[in-house]
Motif scaffolding. Structure first.
Motif, PDB file in Angstrom:
ATOM      1  N   ILE A 247      19.492  -0.014  -9.375  1.00 34.78           N
ATOM      2  CA  ILE A 247      19.783   1.147  -8.576  1.00 34.78           C
ATOM      3  C   ILE A 247      18.963   0.935  -7.108  1.00 34.78           C
ATOM      4  O   ILE A 247      19.665   1.276  -6.422  1.00 34.78           O
ATOM      5  CB  ILE A 247      18.822   2.242  -9.170  1.00 34.78           C
ATOM      6  N   MET A 248      17.773   0.466  -7.200  1.00 36.54           N
ATOM      7  CA  MET A 248      17.299   0.238  -5.784  1.00 36.54           C
ATOM      8  C   MET A 248      17.806  -0.749  -4.971  1.00 36.54           C
ATOM      9  O   MET A 248      18.284  -0.937  -3.772  1.00 36.54           O
ATOM     10  CB  MET A 248      15.826  -0.168  -6.084  1.00 36.54           C
ATOM     11  N   ALA A 249      18.348  -2.066  -5.681  1.00 35.17           N
ATOM     12  CA  ALA A 249      19.202  -3.083  -4.883  1.00 35.17           C
ATOM     13  C   ALA A 249      20.296  -2.449  -4.295  1.00 35.17           C
ATOM     14  O   ALA A 249      20.818  -3.044  -3.115  1.00 35.17           O
ATOM     15  CB  ALA A 249      19.345  -4.233  -5.711  1.00 35.17           C
ATOM     16  N   LYS A 250      21.110  -1.949  -5.132  1.00 31.27           N
ATOM     17  CA  LYS A 250      22.422  -1.180  -4.729  1.00 31.27           C
ATOM     18  C   LYS A 250      22.309  -0.371  -3.261  1.00 31.27           C
ATOM     19  O   LYS A 250      22.857  -0.161  -2.358  1.00 31.27           O
ATOM     20  CB  LYS A 250      22.909  -0.274  -5.655  1.00 31.27           C
ATOM     21  N   ARG A 251      20.963   0.600  -3.328  1.00 32.86           N
ATOM     22  CA  ARG A 251      20.808   1.342  -2.207  1.00 32.86           C
ATOM     23  C   ARG A 251      20.281   0.615  -0.959  1.00 32.86           C
ATOM     24  O   ARG A 251      20.764   0.862   0.212  1.00 32.86           O
ATOM     25  CB  ARG A 251      19.567   2.062  -2.528  1.00 32.86           C
ATOM     26  N   TYR A 259      16.458  -8.600  -4.356  1.00 30.52           N
ATOM     27  CA  TYR A 259      15.385  -7.229  -4.454  1.00 30.52           C
ATOM     28  C   TYR A 259      14.109  -7.771  -5.106  1.00 30.52           C
ATOM     29  O   TYR A 259      13.065  -7.456  -4.731  1.00 30.52           O
ATOM     30  CB  TYR A 259      16.080  -6.192  -5.163  1.00 30.52           C
ATOM     31  N   GLU A 260      14.322  -8.522  -6.081  1.00 35.82           N
ATOM     32  CA  GLU A 260      13.091  -9.043  -6.942  1.00 35.82           C
ATOM     33  C   GLU A 260      12.044  -9.983  -5.916  1.00 35.82           C
ATOM     34  O   GLU A 260      10.926  -9.892  -6.125  1.00 35.82           O
ATOM     35  CB  GLU A 260      13.465  -9.875  -8.166  1.00 35.82           C
ATOM     36  N   THR A 261      12.656 -10.580  -5.006  1.00 31.71           N
ATOM     37  CA  THR A 261      12.037 -11.380  -4.155  1.00 31.71           C
ATOM     38  C   THR A 261      11.204 -10.495  -3.102  1.00 31.71           C
ATOM     39  O   THR A 261      10.138 -10.907  -2.636  1.00 31.71           O
ATOM     40  CB  THR A 261      12.748 -12.362  -3.094  1.00 31.71           C
ATOM     41  N   TYR A 262      11.573  -9.197  -3.184  1.00 35.03           N
ATOM     42  CA  TYR A 262      10.654  -8.253  -2.179  1.00 35.03           C
ATOM     43  C   TYR A 262       9.149  -7.777  -2.991  1.00 35.03           C
ATOM     44  O   TYR A 262       8.422  -7.036  -2.508  1.00 35.03           O
ATOM     45  CB  TYR A 262      11.381  -6.974  -1.821  1.00 35.03           C
ATOM     46  N   ASP A 263       9.057  -8.049  -4.336  1.00 33.35           N
ATOM     47  CA  ASP A 263       8.088  -7.329  -5.259  1.00 33.35           C
ATOM     48  C   ASP A 263       6.951  -7.677  -4.626  1.00 33.35           C
ATOM     49  O   ASP A 263       5.825  -6.786  -4.570  1.00 33.35           O
ATOM     50  CB  ASP A 263       8.179  -7.936  -6.706  1.00 33.35           C
ATOM     51  N   LYS A 264       6.304  -9.167  -4.445  1.00 36.89           N
ATOM     52  CA  LYS A 264       5.106  -9.320  -3.903  1.00 36.89           C
ATOM     53  C   LYS A 264       4.758  -8.755  -2.677  1.00 36.89           C
ATOM     54  O   LYS A 264       3.537  -8.555  -2.315  1.00 36.89           O
ATOM     55  CB  LYS A 264       5.028 -10.766  -4.056  1.00 36.89           C
ATOM     56  N   GLY A 265       5.702  -8.353  -1.887  1.00 37.05           N
ATOM     57  CA  GLY A 265       5.298  -8.110  -0.474  1.00 37.05           C
ATOM     58  C   GLY A 265       5.311  -6.711  -0.205  1.00 37.05           C
ATOM     59  O   GLY A 265       4.875  -6.059   0.735  1.00 37.05           O
ATOM     60  N   THR A 266       5.236  -5.758  -1.352  1.00 41.58           N
ATOM     61  CA  THR A 266       5.074  -4.305  -1.297  1.00 41.58           C
ATOM     62  C   THR A 266       4.367  -3.982  -2.443  1.00 41.58           C
ATOM     63  O   THR A 266       4.783  -4.230  -3.670  1.00 41.58           O
ATOM     64  CB  THR A 266       6.625  -3.554  -1.486  1.00 41.58           C
ATOM     65  N   THR A 267       2.926  -3.691  -2.215  1.00 35.31           N
ATOM     66  CA  THR A 267       2.143  -2.971  -3.316  1.00 35.31           C
ATOM     67  C   THR A 267       2.250  -1.719  -3.565  1.00 35.31           C
ATOM     68  O   THR A 267       1.670  -0.956  -2.724  1.00 35.31           O
ATOM     69  CB  THR A 267       0.765  -3.579  -2.903  1.00 35.31           C
ATOM     70  N   ILE A 268       2.890  -1.356  -4.751  1.00 41.46           N
ATOM     71  CA  ILE A 268       2.994   0.286  -4.986  1.00 41.46           C
ATOM     72  C   ILE A 268       1.520   0.585  -5.363  1.00 41.46           C
ATOM     73  O   ILE A 268       0.959   0.102  -6.329  1.00 41.46           O
ATOM     74  CB  ILE A 268       3.873   0.408  -5.916  1.00 41.46           C
ATOM     75  N   PHE A 269       1.087   1.555  -4.758  1.00 42.82           N
ATOM     76  CA  PHE A 269      -0.214   2.350  -5.180  1.00 42.82           C
ATOM     77  C   PHE A 269      -0.226   3.259  -6.416  1.00 42.82           C
ATOM     78  O   PHE A 269       0.726   4.001  -6.628  1.00 42.82           O
ATOM     79  CB  PHE A 269      -0.697   3.166  -3.975  1.00 42.82           C
ATOM     80  N   THR A 270      -1.093   2.775  -7.305  1.00 42.83           N
ATOM     81  CA  THR A 270      -1.106   3.790  -8.445  1.00 42.83           C
ATOM     82  C   THR A 270      -1.768   4.927  -8.240  1.00 42.83           C
ATOM     83  O   THR A 270      -2.405   5.277  -6.905  1.00 42.83           O
ATOM     84  CB  THR A 270      -2.142   2.849  -9.565  1.00 42.83           C
ATOM     85  N   LEU A 271      -2.073   5.820  -8.899  1.00 44.48           N
ATOM     86  CA  LEU A 271      -2.754   7.235  -8.858  1.00 44.48           C
ATOM     87  C   LEU A 271      -4.031   7.044  -8.536  1.00 44.48           C
ATOM     88  O   LEU A 271      -4.707   7.670  -7.552  1.00 44.48           O
ATOM     89  CB  LEU A 271      -2.662   7.910 -10.164  1.00 44.48           C
ATOM     90  N   ASP A 272      -4.596   6.133  -9.221  1.00 44.46           N
ATOM     91  CA  ASP A 272      -6.273   5.858  -8.894  1.00 44.46           C
ATOM     92  C   ASP A 272      -6.353   5.217  -7.468  1.00 44.46           C
ATOM     93  O   ASP A 272      -7.434   5.665  -6.611  1.00 44.46           O
ATOM     94  CB  ASP A 272      -6.733   4.841 -10.107  1.00 44.46           C
ATOM     95  N   GLN A 273      -5.253   4.538  -7.215  1.00 42.13           N
ATOM     96  CA  GLN A 273      -5.460   3.700  -5.883  1.00 42.13           C
ATOM     97  C   GLN A 273      -5.256   4.806  -4.705  1.00 42.13           C
ATOM     98  O   GLN A 273      -5.971   4.886  -3.600  1.00 42.13           O
ATOM     99  CB  GLN A 273      -4.443   2.622  -5.579  1.00 42.13           C
ATOM    100  N   ASN A 274      -4.194   5.908  -5.124  1.00 39.62           N
ATOM    101  CA  ASN A 274      -4.024   6.943  -3.814  1.00 39.62           C
ATOM    102  C   ASN A 274      -5.401   7.827  -3.978  1.00 39.62           C
ATOM    103  O   ASN A 274      -5.822   8.119  -2.928  1.00 39.62           O
ATOM    104  CB  ASN A 274      -2.963   7.697  -4.793  1.00 39.62           C
ATOM    105  N   ARG A 275      -6.054   8.254  -5.014  1.00 44.25           N
ATOM    106  CA  ARG A 275      -7.042   8.825  -4.806  1.00 44.25           C
ATOM    107  C   ARG A 275      -8.526   8.145  -4.252  1.00 44.25           C
ATOM    108  O   ARG A 275      -8.957   8.808  -3.413  1.00 44.25           O
ATOM    109  CB  ARG A 275      -7.614   9.467  -6.284  1.00 44.25           C
ATOM    110  N   THR A 276      -8.704   6.904  -4.621  1.00 47.28           N
ATOM    111  CA  THR A 276      -9.477   6.348  -3.700  1.00 47.28           C
ATOM    112  C   THR A 276      -9.157   5.999  -2.241  1.00 47.28           C
ATOM    113  O   THR A 276     -10.060   6.374  -1.388  1.00 47.28           O
ATOM    114  CB  THR A 276      -9.604   4.720  -4.171  1.00 47.28           C
ATOM    115  N   ALA A 277      -7.960   5.954  -1.840  1.00 51.29           N
ATOM    116  CA  ALA A 277      -7.354   5.608  -0.461  1.00 51.29           C
ATOM    117  C   ALA A 277      -7.823   7.111   0.240  1.00 51.29           C
ATOM    118  O   ALA A 277      -8.328   6.888   1.347  1.00 51.29           O
ATOM    119  CB  ALA A 277      -5.938   5.388  -0.403  1.00 51.29           C
TER     120      ALA A 277
END
Length: 319
Positions: A247-251, A259-277
């Protein structure tokens, strides 16, 4: 009285597993080409907005700058954008608040140079294209500063990111500042290499869900629905990786393998990481970026930070 009581009973919270009652009015949510924002496309296609009781008109922008302008003028209610660009908008008078950290760029923003240009110092006197006033212009300035240079030492050519990447491939400029998936386009130029990336500047480019203060004042339930949807979407992606990548690659206009090659370059934040930030890290980063924006004259004065970060929505998410 009895009729009112019956109606109120019917409006009670939906049983577990059923979609929440929809919000009063549709919310227009903007996003553009960035791996950390493509999950919104998954949310739409999998009905996750509806599950969380929010009616969303998802609007994709081919031009990232257009999405920034749409939020700044109130044409849309919410947008996915960087902290850097949000601060620039707020400095210009836009009334906006950050309610969620989508991700940190950890390599997917890049300064890509032509063959023969191996270091940042080699950019001196060269033509460099980037989208003026946005995050990769900021990355370029950070990189030049690290090398002891400034924008005055290069021939800066302002262009929209897709056009900048195309111009670089065509040999019209010597280097380009671009974000994924446009980095893939730029690297099609034979012999080109990334001489600086967002991985070189940890935490400098966080990406957010940003809403207008007007939306905050009139429909907090919708804002909570957007935030809840985000975390449901990330969970769905984790359980359905192949379908989600499709889905994401098509968009993004790329293949799933790309698209899989982008995985390392974008770190999605977890809920805990959000709260800490939201407990202080974002404030510190905002102050650093504000100082930089002023010193490089990208803005006339530091933006007001009061009311910029609203943590209660990530705090209210049920894990």
């Amino acid at each position: 009285m009895l009729l009112v009581l019956l109606l109120c009973t019917a409006c009670a919270a939906a049983p577990a597993g059923e979609p929440a009652a929809p919000t009063a009015a549709p919310i227009t949510l903007g996003f553009s080409a960035w791996p950390g924002w493509f999950p919104w496309q998954v949310a739409q296609e999998q009905g996750l907005f509806e599950k969380n009781g929010v009616t969303v008109e998802l609007k994709y922008f081919d031009s990232y700058t257009d999405s920034l302008n749409a939020l700044a003028t109130g044409t849309i209610d919410a947008n996915s954008q960087t902290l850097n660009d949000t601060l620039a908008s707020v400095a210009g008078g836009a009334q906006q608040s950050i309610v969620l950290v989508n991700d940190n760029s950890t390599g997917n923003d890049q300064i890509i140079a032509a063959p023969g240009i191996k270091t940042l110092a080699d950019l001196k006197g060269r033509t460099v294209a980037a989208e003026q006033g946005t995050v990769d212009h900021y990355l370029l300035l950070l990189a030049l500063e690290k090398a002891g240079l400034s924008e005055a030492d290069v021939q800066f050519t302002p262009m929209l990111t897709d056009a900048a990447a195309a111009a670089f491939v065509a040999g019209q400029v010597d280097a380009v500042g671009a974000f994924a998936p446009f980095t893939s386009t730029a690297l099609e130029r034979e012999g080109s290499t990334a001489i600086a990336t967002s991985a070189d500047f940890p935490g400098a480019i966080p990406d957010h869900l940003v809403v207008t203060r007007d939306l905050l004042s009139r429909d907090e339930k919708a804002v909570q629905g957007l935030v809840n949807t985000w975390f449901d979407t990330i969970e769905w992606i984790g359980a359905n990786r192949a379908k989600a990548v499709e889905i994401m690659a098509k968009r993004g206009g790329v293949t799933p393998a790309e698209y899989e090659t982008y995985d390392k370059g974008t770190t999605i934040f977890t809920l805990d990481q959000n709260r800490t930030a939201f407990t202080g890290a974002l404030d510190q980063q905002a102050k650093r970026i504000s100082d930089f924006l002023v010193s490089t004259e990208l803005v006339d004065a530091a933006p007001p930070l009061e009311g910029l970060f609203i943590s209660k929505f990530v705090e209210a998410v049920q894990p």
